[in-house]
Design a protein around this motif. Structure first.
Motif, mmCIF file in Angstrom:
data_model
loop_
_atom_site.group_PDB
_atom_site.id
_atom_site.type_symbol
_atom_site.label_atom_id
_atom_site.label_comp_id
_atom_site.label_asym_id
_atom_site.label_seq_id
_atom_site.Cartn_x
_atom_site.Cartn_y
_atom_site.Cartn_z
ATOM 1 N N GLY A 50 57.182 177.416 -87.717
ATOM 2 C CA GLY A 50 58.448 177.824 -88.130
ATOM 3 C C GLY A 50 58.801 179.193 -87.758
ATOM 4 N N GLY A 51 59.923 179.568 -88.029
ATOM 5 C CA GLY A 51 60.664 181.199 -87.706
ATOM 6 C C GLY A 51 61.216 181.421 -86.466
ATOM 7 N N LEU A 52 61.606 182.622 -86.351
ATOM 8 C CA LEU A 52 62.532 183.160 -85.122
ATOM 9 C C LEU A 52 62.135 182.625 -83.892
ATOM 10 N N PRO A 53 60.649 182.623 -83.566
ATOM 11 C CA PRO A 53 60.150 182.275 -82.208
ATOM 12 C C PRO A 53 60.758 180.624 -82.110
ATOM 13 N N LEU A 54 60.707 179.966 -82.680
ATOM 14 C CA LEU A 54 61.210 178.435 -82.707
ATOM 15 C C LEU A 54 62.565 178.246 -82.684
ATOM 16 N N VAL A 55 63.313 179.282 -83.374
ATOM 17 C CA VAL A 55 64.764 179.239 -83.269
ATOM 18 C C VAL A 55 65.161 179.596 -81.663
ATOM 19 N N TRP A 56 64.545 180.519 -81.463
ATOM 20 C CA TRP A 56 65.000 180.958 -79.896
ATOM 21 C C TRP A 56 64.648 179.950 -78.985
ATOM 22 N N LEU A 57 63.356 179.509 -79.039
ATOM 23 C CA LEU A 57 62.908 178.232 -78.139
ATOM 24 C C LEU A 57 63.719 177.080 -78.110
ATOM 25 N N ASP A 58 64.387 176.646 -79.412
ATOM 26 C CA ASP A 58 65.403 175.642 -79.340
ATOM 27 C C ASP A 58 66.588 176.101 -78.701
ATOM 28 N N ARG A 59 66.944 177.335 -78.557
ATOM 29 C CA ARG A 59 68.431 177.583 -77.894
ATOM 30 C C ARG A 59 67.952 177.542 -76.470
ATOM 31 N N PHE A 60 66.633 177.987 -76.121
ATOM 32 C CA PHE A 60 66.454 177.851 -74.584
ATOM 33 C C PHE A 60 66.135 176.437 -74.045
ATOM 34 N N ARG A 61 65.766 175.488 -75.105
ATOM 35 C CA ARG A 61 65.389 174.063 -74.639
ATOM 36 C C ARG A 61 66.886 173.379 -74.385
ATOM 37 N N GLU A 62 67.905 173.924 -75.213
ATOM 38 C CA GLU A 62 69.031 173.318 -74.846
ATOM 39 C C GLU A 62 69.980 173.443 -73.703
ATOM 40 N N ARG A 63 69.195 174.711 -73.149
ATOM 41 C CA ARG A 63 70.056 174.956 -71.643
ATOM 42 C C ARG A 63 69.185 174.876 -70.511
ATOM 43 N N PHE A 64 67.882 174.824 -70.599
ATOM 44 C CA PHE A 64 66.816 174.688 -69.348
ATOM 45 C C PHE A 64 65.578 173.713 -69.589
ATOM 46 N N PRO A 65 65.456 172.881 -68.498
ATOM 47 C CA PRO A 65 64.017 172.354 -68.526
ATOM 48 C C PRO A 65 62.982 173.505 -68.965
ATOM 49 N N LEU A 66 61.898 173.409 -69.670
ATOM 50 C CA LEU A 66 60.868 174.147 -70.198
ATOM 51 C C LEU A 66 59.365 173.566 -69.420
ATOM 52 N N VAL A 67 58.624 174.353 -69.334
ATOM 53 C CA VAL A 67 57.250 173.801 -69.105
ATOM 54 C C VAL A 67 56.343 174.980 -70.152
ATOM 55 N N MET A 68 55.199 174.587 -70.328
ATOM 56 C CA MET A 68 54.243 175.350 -71.333
ATOM 57 C C MET A 68 53.269 175.902 -70.540
ATOM 58 N N HIS A 69 53.096 177.100 -70.993
ATOM 59 C CA HIS A 69 51.680 177.810 -70.054
ATOM 60 C C HIS A 69 50.893 178.438 -71.165
ATOM 61 N N GLY A 70 49.669 177.951 -71.231
ATOM 62 C CA GLY A 70 48.552 178.629 -72.135
ATOM 63 C C GLY A 70 47.658 179.758 -71.735
ATOM 64 N N VAL A 71 47.094 180.245 -72.414
ATOM 65 C CA VAL A 71 46.204 181.303 -72.203
ATOM 66 C C VAL A 71 45.105 181.377 -72.957
ATOM 67 N N SER A 72 44.788 180.438 -73.855
ATOM 68 C CA SER A 72 43.686 180.385 -74.726
ATOM 69 C C SER A 72 42.892 178.871 -74.936
ATOM 70 N N LEU A 73 43.251 178.088 -74.084
ATOM 71 C CA LEU A 73 42.562 176.608 -73.867
ATOM 72 C C LEU A 73 40.934 177.069 -73.701
ATOM 73 N N SER A 74 40.756 177.915 -72.686
ATOM 74 C CA SER A 74 39.024 178.178 -72.399
ATOM 75 C C SER A 74 38.421 177.042 -72.089
ATOM 76 N N ILE A 75 38.980 176.329 -70.736
ATOM 77 C CA ILE A 75 38.280 175.238 -70.657
ATOM 78 C C ILE A 75 36.990 175.155 -69.969
ATOM 79 N N GLY A 76 36.587 176.449 -69.683
ATOM 80 C CA GLY A 76 35.194 176.598 -69.079
ATOM 81 C C GLY A 76 34.463 177.412 -69.866
ATOM 82 N N SER A 77 34.679 177.340 -71.234
ATOM 83 C CA SER A 77 33.781 178.064 -72.248
ATOM 84 C C SER A 77 32.667 176.891 -72.567
#
Length: 285
Positions: A50-77
């Motif tokens: 919860g918190g402010l990051p998700l509040v902002w994210l919900d606002r953008f979700r109402e206006r734009f299509p979103l995609v998620m891009h991660g940096v910590s999956l570490s698929i090759g570890s």
């Protein structure tokens, strides 16, 4: 020498021309979205309860299509996949219903230590088997195909048996995942390692490419450093044109991670991408 193809990209939706969502541009983007058609969000910034990051994210979700891009999956570890991380990633995807989820073809840590960097892999059959099995497990957990991005690299492994592009293509085919082709990273690695960026593009199956990244870099004394803190270079714009010829209509975005300019400057870069690509795409139609 130019390369040509009119093959269309993968089975997920085409989104157009977008930007990476960054805190520095939250208010300006909501006030004046201009011709920005979609947004890429850094997954880890919003994998919270919860918190402010998700509040902002919900606002953008109402206006734009979103995609998620991660940096910590570490698929090759060689560390086991982080089940808690995957659960939180899946929860965020369920919450915002992104058009797709992506991460990097790399490793970011080992023995529980996060290096906070995107480390390249040895391009061997053993590493290929390892990565493919892990991608399949991630996709089973998320119940969706993922995109893997090529990273910039500054070292290579003496044991590598495949080119980077052959390795990436084999992962995509064997794991049945898709590719986020970072055009800047292709250029950076090509200059650092002395291979042809056009050979790289030719080696990637067109049907697997779902997204392009465009970004800037820093020219060092001996290496090009992928900083994402500068405008897209002329060399990368030229390579982007070749990528459009090769892969056709692919969702494209400008990625900036530091030294943030006013939003209008990023919008101008995005419009330049559109201006370059659309005539080629219209001619190929």
């Amino acid at each position: 020498m130019a390369i040509t193809s009119t093959t269309c990209s993968g089975s997920l939706p085409y989104l157009g021309y977008g930007l990476g969502l960054r805190v520095e541009h939250y208010e300006a983007l909501l006030a004046n979205p201009g011709k920005v058609e979609w947004l890429e969000v850094v997954s880890e910034n919003y994998m919270v309860s919860g918190g402010l990051p998700l509040v902002w994210l919900d606002r953008f979700r109402e206006r734009f299509p979103l995609v998620m891009h991660g940096v910590s999956l570490s698929i090759g570890s060689t560390d086991p996949l982080d089940d808690d991380y995957l659960a939180r990633l899946a929860a965020l995807a369920q919450r915002i219903e992104p058009a797709w989820v992506s991460d990097h073809l790399c490793w970011t840590g080992v023995q529980g230590v996060n290096l906070h960097d995107l480390m390249p892999l040895p391009y061997t059959e053993e590493a290929l088997d390892h990565v493919v099995s892990r991608v399949k497990r991630v996709q089973d957990t998320l119940k969706r195909r993922i995109l893997l991005e090529n990273v910039s690299s500054y070292v290579s492994f003496a044991d590598s048996q495949l080119s980077e592009w052959d390795f990436l293509a084999a992962v995509a085919e064997r794991a049945d995942c898709l590719i986020l082709l970072d055009v800047n990273n292709v250029h950076v690695s090509a200059m650092n390692h002395g291979f042809s960026p056009l050979d790289y593009l030719r080696g990637i199956p067109a049907s697997r490419v779902q997204q392009f990244h465009l970004a800037g870099y820093e020219q060092g004394e001996q290496l090009i450093i992928d900083t994402h803190d500068a405008p897209v270079s002329n060399a990368v714009w030229d390579l982007y044109l070749e990528a459009v010829r090769r892969f056709g209509r692919v969702s494209t975005m400008i990625e900036r991670d530091d030294n943030f300019p006013p939003l209008a400057e990023l919008m101008a870069e995005l419009e330049h991408a559109r201006t370059l690509a659309e005539p080629l795409l219209q001619d190929a139609a």
